[in-house]
Design a protein around this motif. Structure first.
Motif, PDB file in Angstrom:
ATOM      1  N   GLY A  73       0.799  -1.226   0.000  1.00 16.31           N
ATOM      2  CA  GLY A  73       0.000   0.000   0.000  1.00 16.31           C
ATOM      3  C   GLY A  73       0.825   1.267   0.000  1.00 16.31           C
ATOM      4  N   LEU A  74       2.122   1.129  -0.070  1.00 13.88           N
ATOM      5  CA  LEU A  74       3.030   2.262   0.084  1.00 13.88           C
ATOM      6  C   LEU A  74       2.886   3.304  -1.027  1.00 13.88           C
ATOM      7  N   ALA A  75       2.938   2.901  -2.288  1.00 12.69           N
ATOM      8  CA  ALA A  75       2.888   3.859  -3.404  1.00 12.69           C
ATOM      9  C   ALA A  75       1.565   4.627  -3.438  1.00 12.69           C
ATOM     10  N   PRO A  76       0.413   3.953  -3.374  1.00  7.23           N
ATOM     11  CA  PRO A  76      -0.830   4.722  -3.396  1.00  7.23           C
ATOM     12  C   PRO A  76      -0.941   5.684  -2.205  1.00  7.23           C
ATOM     13  N   PHE A  77      -0.448   5.248  -1.054  1.00  7.20           N
ATOM     14  CA  PHE A  77      -0.525   6.099   0.127  1.00  7.20           C
ATOM     15  C   PHE A  77       0.353   7.340  -0.016  1.00  7.20           C
ATOM     16  N   ALA A  94      12.138   9.146   0.214  1.00  2.00           N
ATOM     17  CA  ALA A  94      12.288   9.602   1.607  1.00  2.00           C
ATOM     18  C   ALA A  94      10.947   9.576   2.332  1.00  2.00           C
ATOM     19  N   SER A  95       9.884   9.939   1.633  1.00  2.00           N
ATOM     20  CA  SER A  95       8.545   9.904   2.248  1.00  2.00           C
ATOM     21  C   SER A  95       8.124   8.470   2.555  1.00  2.00           C
ATOM     22  N   ALA A  96       8.454   7.562   1.660  1.00  2.00           N
ATOM     23  CA  ALA A  96       8.131   6.152   1.890  1.00  2.00           C
ATOM     24  C   ALA A  96       8.882   5.629   3.109  1.00  2.00           C
ATOM     25  N   LYS A  97      10.148   6.003   3.230  1.00  2.00           N
ATOM     26  CA  LYS A  97      10.950   5.558   4.389  1.00  2.00           C
ATOM     27  C   LYS A  97      10.372   6.102   5.687  1.00  2.00           C
ATOM     28  N   LEU A  98      10.029   7.385   5.716  1.00  2.00           N
ATOM     29  CA  LEU A  98       9.431   7.956   6.929  1.00  2.00           C
ATOM     30  C   LEU A  98       8.105   7.285   7.253  1.00  2.00           C
ATOM     31  N   SER A  99       7.327   6.964   6.248  1.00  2.00           N
ATOM     32  CA  SER A  99       6.045   6.300   6.478  1.00  2.00           C
ATOM     33  C   SER A  99       6.239   4.904   7.064  1.00  2.00           C
ATOM     34  N   ARG A 140      -0.581   6.146  10.370  1.00  2.00           N
ATOM     35  CA  ARG A 140      -1.264   5.250  11.310  1.00  2.00           C
ATOM     36  C   ARG A 140      -2.757   5.126  11.002  1.00  2.00           C
ATOM     37  N   GLN A 141      -3.328   6.146  10.358  1.00  2.73           N
ATOM     38  CA  GLN A 141      -4.751   6.088  10.011  1.00  2.73           C
ATOM     39  C   GLN A 141      -4.989   5.270   8.746  1.00  2.73           C
ATOM     40  N   THR A 142      -4.074   5.330   7.787  1.00  2.00           N
ATOM     41  CA  THR A 142      -4.340   4.780   6.464  1.00  2.00           C
ATOM     42  C   THR A 142      -3.451   3.586   6.110  1.00  2.00           C
ATOM     43  N   LEU A 143      -2.148   3.753   6.160  1.00  2.00           N
ATOM     44  CA  LEU A 143      -1.227   2.719   5.685  1.00  2.00           C
ATOM     45  C   LEU A 143      -1.156   1.530   6.632  1.00  2.00           C
TER      46      LEU A 143
END
Length: 146
Positions: A73-77, A94-99, A140-143
């Motif tokens: 779910g990482l890319a769509p999120f 970088a955003s994916a890593k932080l997520s 925490r709400q979505t991914l």
């Protein structure tokens, strides 16, 4: 005199035995290294991607575990735009890593946004709490909801 010598010898032997037992018992257990996780392939922007391919180097155990669990779910999120302007500024990787870091920390008992901000600021010292909070909250709400 012989009895005193025997008593001293017995004390030395018992003392040495106690020291050996204490040294063995107080030695820290060497932690068993975590077993390697498979570098799972997920679809990212239309192509099969592994954690090490996405982040450009082999992923440590925690990042690999998070990628294997929530990577699909990482890319769509991240592309949804819910992470705010800071995410756009630092880019997808970088955003994916932080997520994924936020997911991993939020699923660790006792960890809060404070630990996430502290960890994230080591990677992104220019980011303040307002820039990082969406990663913690929206992730925490979505991914990776609890």
């Amino acid at each position: 005199m012989k009895q005193v010598l025997k008593a001293v010898l017995v004390c030395l032997v018992v003392g040495a035995a106690v020291l050996v037992v204490w040294a063995v018992a107080s030695r820290p257990d060497s932690p068993e290294p975590p077993r390697p996780l498979p570098d799972t392939t997920v679809m990212v922007h239309g192509g099969p991607t592994t954690c090490s391919e996405l982040f450009g180097s082999p992923c440590d155990f925690g990042l690999q575990s998070a990628f294997n669990r929530w990577g699909t779910g990482l890319a769509p999120f991240v592309d949804s735009g819910v992470l705010g302007p800071y995410a756009e500024r630092i880019g997808f990787v970088a955003s994916a890593k932080l997520s994924l870091d936020a997911c991993a920390l939020s699923h660790t008992t006792g960890k809060t946004v404070l630990e996430f901000i502290e960890q994230a600021q080591r990677q992104h010292p220019d980011a303040g709490s307002p820039e990082l909070f969406p990663f913690w909250n929206r992730t925490r709400q979505t991914l990776c909801p609890l």
